[in-house]
Design a protein around this motif. Structure first.
Motif, PDB file in Angstrom:
ATOM      1  N   ALA A 340      59.188  61.815  64.537  1.00 56.08           N
ATOM      2  CA  ALA A 340      57.866  62.394  64.730  1.00 56.08           C
ATOM      3  C   ALA A 340      57.830  63.293  65.966  1.00 56.08           C
ATOM      4  O   ALA A 340      57.170  64.327  65.978  1.00 56.08           O
ATOM      5  N   ALA A 341      58.547  62.896  66.997  1.00 53.80           N
ATOM      6  CA  ALA A 341      58.524  63.651  68.241  1.00 53.80           C
ATOM      7  C   ALA A 341      59.054  65.072  68.045  1.00 53.80           C
ATOM      8  O   ALA A 341      58.773  65.950  68.844  1.00 53.80           O
ATOM      9  N   TYR A 342      59.847  65.294  66.979  1.00 55.51           N
ATOM     10  CA  TYR A 342      60.404  66.630  66.759  1.00 55.51           C
ATOM     11  C   TYR A 342      59.529  67.470  65.860  1.00 55.51           C
ATOM     12  O   TYR A 342      59.847  68.595  65.559  1.00 55.51           O
ATOM     13  N   ASP A 481      52.914  74.244  72.400  1.00 51.04           N
ATOM     14  CA  ASP A 481      51.846  74.900  71.646  1.00 51.04           C
ATOM     15  C   ASP A 481      51.334  74.006  70.514  1.00 51.04           C
ATOM     16  O   ASP A 481      50.674  74.451  69.611  1.00 51.04           O
ATOM     17  N   TYR A 482      51.677  72.740  70.587  1.00 51.65           N
ATOM     18  CA  TYR A 482      51.248  71.839  69.499  1.00 51.65           C
ATOM     19  C   TYR A 482      50.461  70.664  70.075  1.00 51.65           C
ATOM     20  O   TYR A 482      50.402  70.479  71.291  1.00 51.65           O
ATOM     21  N   LEU A 483      49.852  69.907  69.138  1.00 50.67           N
ATOM     22  CA  LEU A 483      49.006  68.773  69.538  1.00 50.67           C
ATOM     23  C   LEU A 483      49.723  67.466  69.223  1.00 50.67           C
ATOM     24  O   LEU A 483      50.570  67.400  68.333  1.00 50.67           O
ATOM     25  N   ASP A 484      49.349  66.420  69.952  1.00 45.25           N
ATOM     26  CA  ASP A 484      49.917  65.099  69.659  1.00 45.25           C
ATOM     27  C   ASP A 484      49.034  64.306  68.703  1.00 45.25           C
ATOM     28  O   ASP A 484      49.481  63.341  68.089  1.00 45.25           O
ATOM     29  N   THR A 508      48.561  69.050  54.637  1.00 44.98           N
ATOM     30  CA  THR A 508      49.837  69.256  53.956  1.00 44.98           C
ATOM     31  C   THR A 508      49.917  70.668  53.370  1.00 44.98           C
ATOM     32  O   THR A 508      50.938  71.338  53.478  1.00 44.98           O
ATOM     33  N   LYS A 509      48.789  71.120  52.773  1.00 45.11           N
ATOM     34  CA  LYS A 509      48.774  72.487  52.212  1.00 45.11           C
ATOM     35  C   LYS A 509      49.004  73.515  53.300  1.00 45.11           C
ATOM     36  O   LYS A 509      49.757  74.467  53.127  1.00 45.11           O
ATOM     37  N   ARG A 510      48.334  73.286  54.446  1.00 42.94           N
ATOM     38  CA  ARG A 510      48.461  74.257  55.536  1.00 42.94           C
ATOM     39  C   ARG A 510      49.877  74.298  56.093  1.00 42.94           C
ATOM     40  O   ARG A 510      50.367  75.331  56.498  1.00 42.94           O
ATOM     41  N   HIS A 511      50.520  73.120  56.120  1.00 46.54           N
ATOM     42  CA  HIS A 511      51.874  73.049  56.720  1.00 46.54           C
ATOM     43  C   HIS A 511      52.966  73.267  55.683  1.00 46.54           C
ATOM     44  O   HIS A 511      54.138  73.271  56.023  1.00 46.54           O
ATOM     45  N   HIS A 512      52.580  73.350  54.405  1.00 43.07           N
ATOM     46  CA  HIS A 512      53.550  73.461  53.313  1.00 43.07           C
ATOM     47  C   HIS A 512      54.522  72.308  53.321  1.00 43.07           C
ATOM     48  O   HIS A 512      55.645  72.415  52.849  1.00 43.07           O
ATOM     49  N   ALA A 513      54.127  71.189  53.911  1.00 44.69           N
ATOM     50  CA  ALA A 513      54.987  69.988  53.907  1.00 44.69           C
ATOM     51  C   ALA A 513      54.124  68.824  54.363  1.00 44.69           C
ATOM     52  O   ALA A 513      53.182  69.003  55.127  1.00 44.69           O
ATOM     53  N   LYS A 514      54.474  67.664  53.881  1.00 46.42           N
ATOM     54  CA  LYS A 514      53.724  66.502  54.368  1.00 46.42           C
ATOM     55  C   LYS A 514      54.382  66.021  55.644  1.00 46.42           C
ATOM     56  O   LYS A 514      55.421  65.377  55.613  1.00 46.42           O
ATOM     57  N   ASP A 515      53.765  66.369  56.768  1.00 53.04           N
ATOM     58  CA  ASP A 515      54.370  65.980  58.039  1.00 53.04           C
ATOM     59  C   ASP A 515      53.354  65.322  58.964  1.00 53.04           C
ATOM     60  O   ASP A 515      53.520  65.309  60.173  1.00 53.04           O
ATOM     61  N   ILE A 516      52.230  64.821  58.372  1.00 51.88           N
ATOM     62  CA  ILE A 516      51.278  64.095  59.214  1.00 51.88           C
ATOM     63  C   ILE A 516      50.966  62.746  58.581  1.00 51.88           C
ATOM     64  O   ILE A 516      51.121  62.561  57.376  1.00 51.88           O
ATOM     65  N   ALA A 517      50.568  61.827  59.448  1.00 49.06           N
ATOM     66  CA  ALA A 517      50.119  60.520  58.952  1.00 49.06           C
ATOM     67  C   ALA A 517      48.734  60.263  59.527  1.00 49.06           C
ATOM     68  O   ALA A 517      48.357  60.878  60.534  1.00 49.06           O
TER      69      ALA A 517
END
Ligand code: ADP
Ligand code: MG
Length: 663
Positions: A340-342, A481-484, A508-517
């Motif tokens: 997640a940290a990456y 430049d990102y949020l935690d 997920t749509k915005r990131h084009h990948a599921k990378d949040i929980a």
């Protein structure tokens, strides 16, 4: 013409055929009446004479429908009584008979006039009419000046005259008198007999039981008894003197009542009044019983009040949290993602988009880092939380002094900092930190506010902590430049379960990948709600247990009261009360008792609350809400009903003859 026969076709007032009444004593049967045939016409004056134990009282009780035959038949004015139920018998008693007892059986808590009125209560006569008629009767019997006296203020002769007035109250066809002079001295006895003779002359049918031949001789007809059978039946000289029984010529008062019983709601105040008098008659006992009810009501009301006050305090401290349907969004393919940290994909623009969703009330970004903060020669390792202008509102954080960030601060990457009470203490002691410059990492920042975070709920550790605009923190402290994290508060009524998939979908749509929980605090909120309601339930249980004890006290006393007042119950049944009337009376007594208890309990509670409020911890104010008042009243009513019911139905089930015979 032989006694009891009539030339008229009308059925006789009283007609017994082969009447038997037996009691079992041990394994034997005792026949109190052993085959009695007896006819009595309206207008007669008959003495039932015999030695003690010959069956006179038994017969009178049968005639008055207080008792039933074991065998044989009994007709009242042609109506066969064998098939009648308890209510129908009560009606017969009420409409046809008036009882006069050896021991008067006046109700001690009522005045003479109120005693005389009693039968008319059950005949549905209006109070004013009833009162006027009772007074007229007393006047007629020479007791006008004793109307408001209580029985214990009257002589035996006067009491017996009051009871004769009572027997006349419903204008029944016959007066049944069991040894009416038995408790009186000869002068008073003579007076009472003269009165009965006079009443007979005026048209009343009189049937009296006596063992005294002199008394019997004053009647017109003597029916002599021995061992439950009639041994002789003859007319006396008195009958010969004045000829055949007079027709009903001189009825002094018109028939009374509307012929029916009052409907339960009509007699409510009537019965409540009777209940009130009965409670007044035993003040000490009533007071002690009240004490039990009062304690119960005070506990219930206090517990409700404490519960409500506690709820308010909890609500103030945690209410925001309780109402906070919160969703936390953070990077990671799933919860606990090791990489997640990456993932540096969560951006401010995501927050902008989330804010536009209709289910979102607030969305606010957050970043974390740690850095050294310094002021002059002091330094500390601190948690640096980067937040937006709405963060402090989000958690309802209040400023000890100063203010939070503005939208412009966030836009302009302003070097402003909010410190917590720990940093303030460590760096400034008592001095005012506002406007001072501290270094966050290498960035000099102006202190604009101090807060004391709510620790304990989401304890960030013991480390001092400072807040920067997240833009400032990202651009000028960490270079990211990102949020935690994004904190989302849902609109009222939204639940995490429904909204989570939508949020994940959107990002997920915005990131084009599921990378949040995501995570929600539904469980925590639920737990808190459960905790508060458990505490309330515990308090309620304590109150209810006290009330239960009070209620058992009420039941206890009511049971004693029923036993003690058996004669009163017997008398009321004798003058025409139905079982349901008796049940209602005692039930209402219990309810009235409990409602008085409730009123006093609530008063005491108010006094206690007023006295206690100044000494309570800050934030606590006790008050009796309408809800607490309703609860108290309802509890009292239910207590009376539940715990009064058993004694009341015991009272209603009493056998009138047996009840009247009690001491
Ligand atoms: P009196 O009024 O003429 O003195 P009672 O009618 O009271 O006589 O009683 C008649 C007989 O019935 C007596 O032998 C009495 O013992 C008996 N008796 C009356 N009531 C009961 C009862 N409840 N149980 C048993 N025996 C009874
Ligand atoms: Mg007797």
């Amino acid at each position: 013409m032989s006694p009891g026969e009539s030339l008229e076709k009308d059925p006789p007032l009283i007609e017994l055929r082969g009447a038997m009444r037996s009691y079992s004593s041990g394994d034997q049967r005792v026949f109190a009446l052993n085959g009695v045939d007896l006819v009595i016409q309206a207008g007669e004056m008959v003495a039932l004479m015999g030695a003690s134990g010959s069956g006179k009282s038994t017969l009178l009780n049968i005639l008055g429908c207080l008792d039933r035959l074991s065998a044989g038949s009994y007709r009242v004015a042609g109506l066969d009584t064998s098939g009648l139920d308890a209510d129908a018998l009560a009606r017969l008693r009420r409409d046809h008979f008036g009882f006069v007892f050896q021991r008067y059986n006046l109700l001690g808590q009522l005045t003479a006039v109120a005693n005389v009125e009693t039968p008319a209560i059950y005949a549905g006569l209006a109070p004013e009419q009833r009162h006027a008629r009772a007074k007229a009767l007393l006047q007629r019997l020479g007791l006008a000046d004793r109307a408001t006296h209580y029985p214990n203020q009257l002589s035996g002769g006067q009491q017996q005259r009051v009871s004769i007035a009572r027997a006349l109250m419903n204008e029944g066809a016959a007066i049944l008198a069991d040894e009416p002079t038995g408790a009186l001295d000869s002068a008073n006895g003579r007076e009472v007999m003269n009165l009965l003779v006079e009443l007979n002359r005026q048209g009343h049918t009189i049937i009296l039981a006596t063992h005294d031949p002199h008394i019997a001789a004053q009647t017109k007809r003597i029916v002599e008894f021995a061992d439950g059978v009639i041994v002789s039946d003859r007319l006396t000289e008195a009958a010969v003197d004045c000829g055949a029984p007079q027709a009903e010529t001189e009825r002094p008062c018109p028939p009374v009542g509307n012929g029916g019983y009052l409907a339960p709601w009509e007699s409510f105040f009537e019965t409540a009044g009777t209940a009130w008098q009965a409670l007044l008659a035993h003040r000490l006992r009533t007071a002690l019983t009240l004490l039990g009810v009062i304690i119960g009501i005070v506990s219930v009301s206090m517990m409700v009040a404490v519960g409500e006050a506690g709820g308010r305090v909890l609500g103030e401290q945690m209410g925001e949290f309780l109402n906070l349907r919160m969703i936390v969004l953070y990077p990671g393919k799933q919860a606990g993602d090791a990489f997640a940290a990456y993932l540096h994909t969560l951006k401010a623009s995501d927050v902008e988009e989330l804010r536009r969703q209709e289910y979102v009330e607030l969305a606010t970004p957050q970043t974390y880092t740690t850095a050294t903060v310094r002021y002059h020669n002091k330094s500390a390792m601190a948690a640096i939380t980067g937040v937006a202008e709405d963060y402090f509102d989000f958690f309802s954080l209040r400023f000890d002094i100063g203010r939070g960030f503005t939208r412009d601060d966030v836009k302009a990457l302003a070097p402003v900092v909010v410190i917590d009470d720990r940093v303030r203490h460590q760096f400034f002691y008592g001095a005012n930190p506002l406007g001072k410059i501290i270094y966050v990492g290498n960035l000099p920042c102006i202190v604009i506010g101090v807060i004391t975070p709510k620790r304990g709920l989401a304890e960030p550790g013991n480390r001092p902590s400072v807040f920067l605009p997240y833009t400032t923190s990202n651009a000028r402290v960490t270079g990211r430049d990102y949020l935690d994290m994004v904190l989302i508060r849902l609109r009222k009524g939204g639940s995490g379960k429904e909204v989570e998939p939508k949020i994940i979908d959107l990002v997920t749509k915005r990131h084009h990948a599921k990378d949040i929980a995501v995570e929600n605090n539904d469980a925590e909120v639920h737990n808190l709600v459960m905790l508060t309601s458990s505490v309330r339930m515990l308090l309620a249980a304590v109150g209810l247990i006290s009330l239960l004890v009070g209620g058992i006290g009420v039941m206890n006393i009511m049971l004693v009261s029923v036993t003690e007042r058996a004669r009163e119950i017997g008398l009321r049944l004798a003058v025409g009360a139905r079982q349901s009337d008796i049940r209602r009376q005692f039930l209402l007594e219990a309810i009235v008792l409990c409602l008085i208890g409730a009123a006093l309990g609530v008063l005491i509670c108010l006094v206690m609350i007023l006295a206690a409020n100044p000494f309570l911890p800050p934030g606590w104010t006790l008050e009796l809400s309408p809800q607490a008042l309703t609860t108290a009243t309802l509890c009292a009513f239910l207590t009376g009903t539940i715990f009064g019911y058993f004694p009341a139905s015991n009272a209603a089930k009493l056998d009138p003859v047996e009840a009247l015979a009690r001491e």
